[in-house]
Design an enzyme around this catalytic site. Sequence first.
Site, PDB file in Angstrom:
ATOM      1  N   GLN A 173      -6.451  -0.768   3.661  1.00  0.00           N
ATOM      2  CA  GLN A 173      -5.593  -0.492   4.815  1.00  0.00           C
ATOM      3  C   GLN A 173      -6.058   0.769   5.540  1.00  0.00           C
ATOM      4  O   GLN A 173      -6.277   1.804   4.917  1.00  0.00           O
ATOM      5  CB  GLN A 173      -4.136  -0.325   4.396  1.00  0.00           C
ATOM      6  CG  GLN A 173      -3.203  -0.246   5.600  1.00  0.00           C
ATOM      7  CD  GLN A 173      -1.765   0.031   5.235  1.00  0.00           C
ATOM      8  OE1 GLN A 173      -1.431   1.152   4.863  1.00  0.00           O
ATOM      9  NE2 GLN A 173      -0.912  -0.977   5.335  1.00  0.00           N
ATOM     10  N   PRO A 191       0.840  -1.201   0.000  1.00  0.00           N
ATOM     11  CA  PRO A 191       0.000   0.000   0.000  1.00  0.00           C
ATOM     12  C   PRO A 191       0.870   1.244   0.000  1.00  0.00           C
ATOM     13  O   PRO A 191       1.802   1.353   0.801  1.00  0.00           O
ATOM     14  CB  PRO A 191      -0.806  -0.128   1.295  1.00  0.00           C
ATOM     15  CG  PRO A 191      -0.002  -1.024   2.173  1.00  0.00           C
ATOM     16  CD  PRO A 191       0.741  -1.955   1.260  1.00  0.00           C
ATOM     17  N   ARG A 242       8.205   0.422  -3.711  1.00  0.00           N
ATOM     18  CA  ARG A 242       8.713   1.443  -4.637  1.00  0.00           C
ATOM     19  C   ARG A 242       9.134   0.883  -5.995  1.00  0.00           C
ATOM     20  O   ARG A 242       9.002   1.565  -7.017  1.00  0.00           O
ATOM     21  CB  ARG A 242       9.886   2.175  -3.978  1.00  0.00           C
ATOM     22  CG  ARG A 242       9.460   3.116  -2.863  1.00  0.00           C
ATOM     23  CD  ARG A 242      10.647   3.697  -2.109  1.00  0.00           C
ATOM     24  NE  ARG A 242      11.325   2.688  -1.303  1.00  0.00           N
ATOM     25  CZ  ARG A 242      12.483   2.895  -0.685  1.00  0.00           C
ATOM     26  NH1 ARG A 242      13.102   4.055  -0.816  1.00  0.00           N
ATOM     27  NH2 ARG A 242      13.034   1.943   0.049  1.00  0.00           N
ATOM     28  N   CYS A 258       3.750   3.050   9.015  1.00  0.00           N
ATOM     29  CA  CYS A 258       4.058   4.330   8.370  1.00  0.00           C
ATOM     30  C   CYS A 258       4.950   5.183   9.270  1.00  0.00           C
ATOM     31  O   CYS A 258       4.623   5.438  10.429  1.00  0.00           O
ATOM     32  CB  CYS A 258       2.774   5.089   8.057  1.00  0.00           C
ATOM     33  SG  CYS A 258       3.086   6.683   7.237  1.00  0.00           S
TER      34      CYS A 258
END
Length: 325
Positions: free
Chosen positions: A72, A18, A229, A102
């Site tokens: 999420q 995510p 990424r 995060c």
Amino acid sequence: MARIGNIVIPERALLMAPMEDITDPPFRILCKKYGADLVYSEFVSSEGLIRDAAKSLKKLEIFDEERPVGIQIFGHNEESMVRAAELAAEAGPDMIDINFGCPVQKVVSKGAGVAMLRDLEKMQQLTAAVVKSVNIPVTAKTRIGWDEKSLNIMEAALRLQDAGIAALTIHGRTKVQMYRGTADWRLIGEVKNNPAIRIPIFGNGDVDSAEKAGEMFALYGVDGVMIGRAAIGNPFIFNEIREYFRTGKTIGRPSVAELVCVCRDHIERSIAWKGERTGIVEMRKHYTNYFKDLPDIKAFRVKLVTTYSKDEILNILGEIEERYI
């Protein structure tokens, strides 16, 4: 094979991480088409959801083409997270994922994301409440610790399992590292190979090639690898890994014609879902990787990231196709 609730996850599963302003339905559908086994929404603010914020509600939209798909959510308040999970479940995902990983300051400063690793008791309590509030599997994603002096991922994993999660993804960096340095997969492997762990464990961090994915499976025995990424503007990476597992050989990048075709499909879907201006702006993060291997592509890329016209973008893509075929 592993299971997340009733969802069968194939051996050596490939997951799409995510990512904010990246993993929207248009991109998730493309990743699924090119071999991702499981995809996730952008992270959704629990507070935004319960306030009916338009941006948060928009992120709940899912399509059958992308299943199995998880939504999420993140937050620090138990009541808000429970209500957000209930609202997310109403959108019909296959699972709910809780973001405990995060590292961005605006999230961490509110006690959410990876900040939860500093209060494992609260993390466990909040997770158990979310699990009880919905009738679909709940998974979680976190990091190996806050910093090098507090690598508490093993305790976190055991507590989350006790709270009822159906699977756990571990990013092999600390909060302090952010996205710098090298991911420590050794700790991910230790969690996976702990006899007390009964749920699927997925590893995340630095998987940017088929060879790297194969290495992570071979060394650490994880149930799946999550790619972040390296997939931006490169949904093809999932197919490249699949072919490597199947044949033991690496395949080259798609032809320029296919790159242009997929990029064109992506921008069309993005505009259809978000509207022309937002769809165009949020596509800009993908262009560099779509055409990264083409010589002297910079001038075309500059054009792509400075125009707000769909027709002009399609014309530029046509120019790229003509120039490099």
